[in-house]
Write a protein that holds these residues in place. Structure first.
Motif, mmCIF file in Angstrom:
data_model
loop_
_atom_site.group_PDB
_atom_site.id
_atom_site.type_symbol
_atom_site.label_atom_id
_atom_site.label_comp_id
_atom_site.label_asym_id
_atom_site.label_seq_id
_atom_site.Cartn_x
_atom_site.Cartn_y
_atom_site.Cartn_z
ATOM 1 N N VAL A 85 20.496 54.430 16.915
ATOM 2 C CA VAL A 85 19.227 55.112 17.210
ATOM 3 C C VAL A 85 19.430 56.024 18.423
ATOM 4 O O VAL A 85 18.923 55.750 19.514
ATOM 5 C CB VAL A 85 18.087 54.102 17.484
ATOM 6 N N PRO A 86 20.156 57.133 18.233
ATOM 7 C CA PRO A 86 20.525 57.953 19.391
ATOM 8 C C PRO A 86 19.339 58.674 20.041
ATOM 9 O O PRO A 86 19.437 59.077 21.195
ATOM 10 C CB PRO A 86 21.513 58.978 18.798
ATOM 11 N N ASN A 87 18.233 58.787 19.304
ATOM 12 C CA ASN A 87 17.063 59.462 19.870
ATOM 13 C C ASN A 87 16.277 58.573 20.832
ATOM 14 O O ASN A 87 15.343 59.033 21.481
ATOM 15 C CB ASN A 87 16.131 59.932 18.742
ATOM 16 N N ALA A 88 16.634 57.293 20.909
ATOM 17 C CA ALA A 88 15.834 56.360 21.713
ATOM 18 C C ALA A 88 16.406 56.168 23.112
ATOM 19 O O ALA A 88 17.584 56.367 23.347
ATOM 20 C CB ALA A 88 15.772 55.009 21.007
ATOM 21 N N GLU A 89 15.521 55.772 24.021
ATOM 22 C CA GLU A 89 15.954 55.312 25.348
ATOM 23 C C GLU A 89 16.202 53.820 25.242
ATOM 24 O O GLU A 89 15.344 53.092 24.743
ATOM 25 C CB GLU A 89 14.811 55.523 26.347
ATOM 26 N N PHE A 90 17.312 53.371 25.737
ATOM 27 C CA PHE A 90 17.749 52.003 25.490
ATOM 28 C C PHE A 90 17.541 51.091 26.707
ATOM 29 O O PHE A 90 17.881 51.464 27.830
ATOM 30 C CB PHE A 90 19.233 52.029 25.107
ATOM 31 N N TYR A 91 16.996 49.893 26.459
ATOM 32 C CA TYR A 91 16.870 48.884 27.524
ATOM 33 C C TYR A 91 17.219 47.498 26.992
ATOM 34 O O TYR A 91 16.591 47.042 26.041
ATOM 35 C CB TYR A 91 15.431 48.804 28.050
ATOM 36 N N PRO A 92 18.172 46.810 27.598
ATOM 37 C CA PRO A 92 18.356 45.391 27.277
ATOM 38 C C PRO A 92 17.279 44.596 28.009
ATOM 39 O O PRO A 92 17.015 44.864 29.180
ATOM 40 C CB PRO A 92 19.748 45.076 27.833
ATOM 41 N N ILE A 93 16.651 43.653 27.343
ATOM 42 C CA ILE A 93 15.572 42.892 28.008
ATOM 43 C C ILE A 93 15.609 41.408 27.630
ATOM 44 O O ILE A 93 16.277 41.004 26.673
ATOM 45 C CB ILE A 93 14.157 43.432 27.675
ATOM 46 N N SER A 94 14.855 40.627 28.367
ATOM 47 C CA SER A 94 14.501 39.285 27.925
ATOM 48 C C SER A 94 12.989 39.166 28.074
ATOM 49 O O SER A 94 12.479 39.062 29.190
ATOM 50 C CB SER A 94 15.206 38.214 28.760
ATOM 51 N N ALA A 95 12.299 39.239 26.957
ATOM 52 C CA ALA A 95 10.833 39.153 26.989
ATOM 53 C C ALA A 95 10.412 37.776 27.492
ATOM 54 O O ALA A 95 9.381 37.626 28.138
ATOM 55 C CB ALA A 95 10.257 39.423 25.605
ATOM 56 N N LEU A 96 11.247 36.791 27.183
ATOM 57 C CA LEU A 96 10.926 35.413 27.551
ATOM 58 C C LEU A 96 11.046 35.198 29.062
ATOM 59 O O LEU A 96 10.182 34.588 29.684
ATOM 60 C CB LEU A 96 11.894 34.465 26.816
ATOM 61 N N ASN A 97 12.129 35.704 29.643
ATOM 62 C CA ASN A 97 12.351 35.501 31.086
ATOM 63 C C ASN A 97 11.804 36.633 31.940
ATOM 64 O O ASN A 97 11.839 36.562 33.162
ATOM 65 C CB ASN A 97 13.857 35.389 31.381
ATOM 66 N N GLY A 98 11.366 37.681 31.295
ATOM 67 C CA GLY A 98 10.809 38.811 32.040
ATOM 68 C C GLY A 98 11.850 39.807 32.529
ATOM 69 O O GLY A 98 11.506 40.766 33.218
ATOM 70 N N PHE A 99 13.114 39.633 32.133
ATOM 71 C CA PHE A 99 14.140 40.559 32.606
ATOM 72 C C PHE A 99 13.910 41.975 32.070
ATOM 73 O O PHE A 99 13.838 42.177 30.866
ATOM 74 C CB PHE A 99 15.544 40.061 32.213
ATOM 75 N N ASN A 100 13.795 42.938 32.972
ATOM 76 C CA ASN A 100 13.588 44.362 32.657
ATOM 77 C C ASN A 100 12.185 44.701 32.136
ATOM 78 O O ASN A 100 11.902 45.854 31.822
ATOM 79 C CB ASN A 100 14.625 44.878 31.644
ATOM 80 N N VAL A 101 11.315 43.697 32.015
ATOM 81 C CA VAL A 101 9.983 43.945 31.438
ATOM 82 C C VAL A 101 9.180 44.899 32.325
ATOM 83 O O VAL A 101 8.553 45.841 31.839
ATOM 84 C CB VAL A 101 9.230 42.606 31.213
ATOM 85 N N LYS A 102 9.260 44.701 33.630
ATOM 86 C CA LYS A 102 8.498 45.567 34.534
ATOM 87 C C LYS A 102 9.045 47.000 34.488
ATOM 88 O O LYS A 102 8.276 47.967 34.486
ATOM 89 C CB LYS A 102 8.547 44.994 35.961
ATOM 90 N N ASN A 103 10.374 47.138 34.455
ATOM 91 C CA ASN A 103 10.966 48.478 34.382
ATOM 92 C C ASN A 103 10.516 49.213 33.131
ATOM 93 O O ASN A 103 10.215 50.404 33.165
ATOM 94 C CB ASN A 103 12.504 48.399 34.385
ATOM 95 N N VAL A 104 10.488 48.501 32.008
ATOM 96 C CA VAL A 104 10.062 49.129 30.755
ATOM 97 C C VAL A 104 8.587 49.533 30.864
ATOM 98 O O VAL A 104 8.203 50.633 30.462
ATOM 99 C CB VAL A 104 10.289 48.189 29.546
ATOM 100 N N PHE A 105 7.796 48.669 31.453
ATOM 101 C CA PHE A 105 6.366 48.995 31.591
ATOM 102 C C PHE A 105 6.172 50.244 32.465
ATOM 103 O O PHE A 105 5.378 51.128 32.133
ATOM 104 C CB PHE A 105 5.587 47.805 32.158
ATOM 105 N N ASP A 106 6.902 50.323 33.570
ATOM 106 C CA ASP A 106 6.803 51.510 34.442
ATOM 107 C C ASP A 106 7.206 52.772 33.687
ATOM 108 O O ASP A 106 6.600 53.831 33.844
ATOM 109 C CB ASP A 106 7.702 51.343 35.676
#
Ligand SMILES: Nc1nc2c(ncn2[C@@H]2O[C@H](COP(=O)(O)OP(=O)(O)OP(=O)(O)O)[C@@H](O)[C@H]2O)c(=O)[nH]1
Ligand SMILES: [Mg+2]
Length: 292
Positions: free
Chosen positions: A140-161
């Motif tokens: 999916v080259p058109n997308a911005e990529f983020y590894p996350i853990s929805a369960l632990n909250g890892f990167n969730v705030k960054n994605v929200f911002d």
């Protein structure tokens, strides 16, 4: 300046879409279980800030529909493509593809921004994470990529911002104190269905629909009466269990969740009814809110 828009979460079943929506909301709006097809509706979760309103949509996991109910579920997914200002495409560690090619092409050729989230990285090692990150960024080259853990909250705030950055300038779509589009009874149905998904095996949870017939709010208590519908007489017996013990467990656990959700004491009465083949009956599906 005020920003607002529709951020619609799509992906395969069980990847963690509802977990992410709840993490953004900071409360349990959508039910979550380890079983696929937990979510059957499109559920709005609205996050309000002074200068923004993010209208999230949790959607059912993408599947090839085998009966009318599933057709309707995929209708909700389709609708989520139509009004999105931003798409969140969620995949999970270990996943190789989105089986539905038409949906996948829609994501790849999307004219609106796509955030590609690789979820459940807490359950992977570094090597797997790198390999999966590369695979999905190529796909999916058109997308911005983020590894996350929805369960632990890892990167969730960054994605929200990042979501807020990408949102268009717009007045709010809903009153600023509103958090969802669904009525109270919907959440009663869902709390009960969650316990059924958790406690019953095989086909049973998929043959169940819940309808809350009474929701009476008094000063210190909310009185609810809900019917659990199954497709066949044998399923009714299984739901009720020996001397009603299985049904009682569902009632006790659902009531506890509902007391938390509504912040008030709850009285919940449950009964079970056979509603033959409701999953394939257009009229019944409409009655349960699966029309659109
Ligand atoms: N280890 C791990 N498990 C997760 C994570 N996010 C979700 N899960 C688990 O994955 C399972 C499915 O989560 P849901 O949020 O219900 O997934 P969904 O995509 O909404 O599923 P459907 O509604 O069935 O399409 C649950 O058991 C979650 O606890 C995560 O970041 N890490
Ligand atoms: Mg879900």
């Amino acid at each position: 300046m005020h920003k607002a828009g529709f951020v619609n979460i799509i992906g395969n079943p069980n990847v963690g879409k509802s977990t992410l929506m709840n993490a953004f909301m900071g409360e349990k709006l959508s039910i979550i279980t380890s079983k696929a097809q937990t979510t059957r509706h499109r559920i709005l979760g609205i996050v309000n800030g002074e200068n923004f309103q993010v209208v999230l949509s949790d959607t059912p996991g993408i599947i090839k529909p085998a009966y009318e109910l599933q057709e309707s579920m995929m209708g909700f997914v389709k609708s989520a493509f139509e009004d999105a200002d931003l798409l969140i495409y969620m995949v999970e560690i270990g996943e190789k593809e989105l089986k539905d090619e038409a949906f996948f092409n829609k994501i790849k050729n999307s004219k609106i921004p796509v955030l590609l989230l690789l979820n459940k990285i807490d359950s992977s090692n570094q090597e797997q994470l790198e390999e999966q990150s590369e695979l999905w960024q190529q796909k999916v080259p058109n997308a911005e990529f983020y590894p996350i853990s929805a369960l632990n909250g890892f990167n969730v705030k960054n994605v929200f911002d990042r979501i807020i950055e990408l949102l268009p300038e717009s007045p709010p779509f809903y009153p600023k104190d509103q958090i969802t589009d669904k009525p109270e009874r919907f959440f009663v149905n869902e709390a009960i269905r969650e316990k059924i998904l958790v406690h019953y095996k095989k086909e049973i949870p998929y043959a169940v629909e819940v309808d809350t017939e009474e929701f009476l709010e008094e000063e210190n208590i909310i009185r609810m009466r809900s019917v659990i519908m199954v497709e066949r007489e044998t399923q009714k017996g299984i739901i009720i269990g020996h001397k009603g013990s299985a049904l009682k467990r569902v009632g006790v656990e659902a009531r506890k969740d509902l007391e938390k959700f509504f912040g008030k004491q709850v009285h919940l009465e449950l009964y079970v009814k056979v509603n033959k083949n409701w999953r394939s009956n257009q009229r019944q599906l409409k009655r349960f809110g699966y029309n659109q």
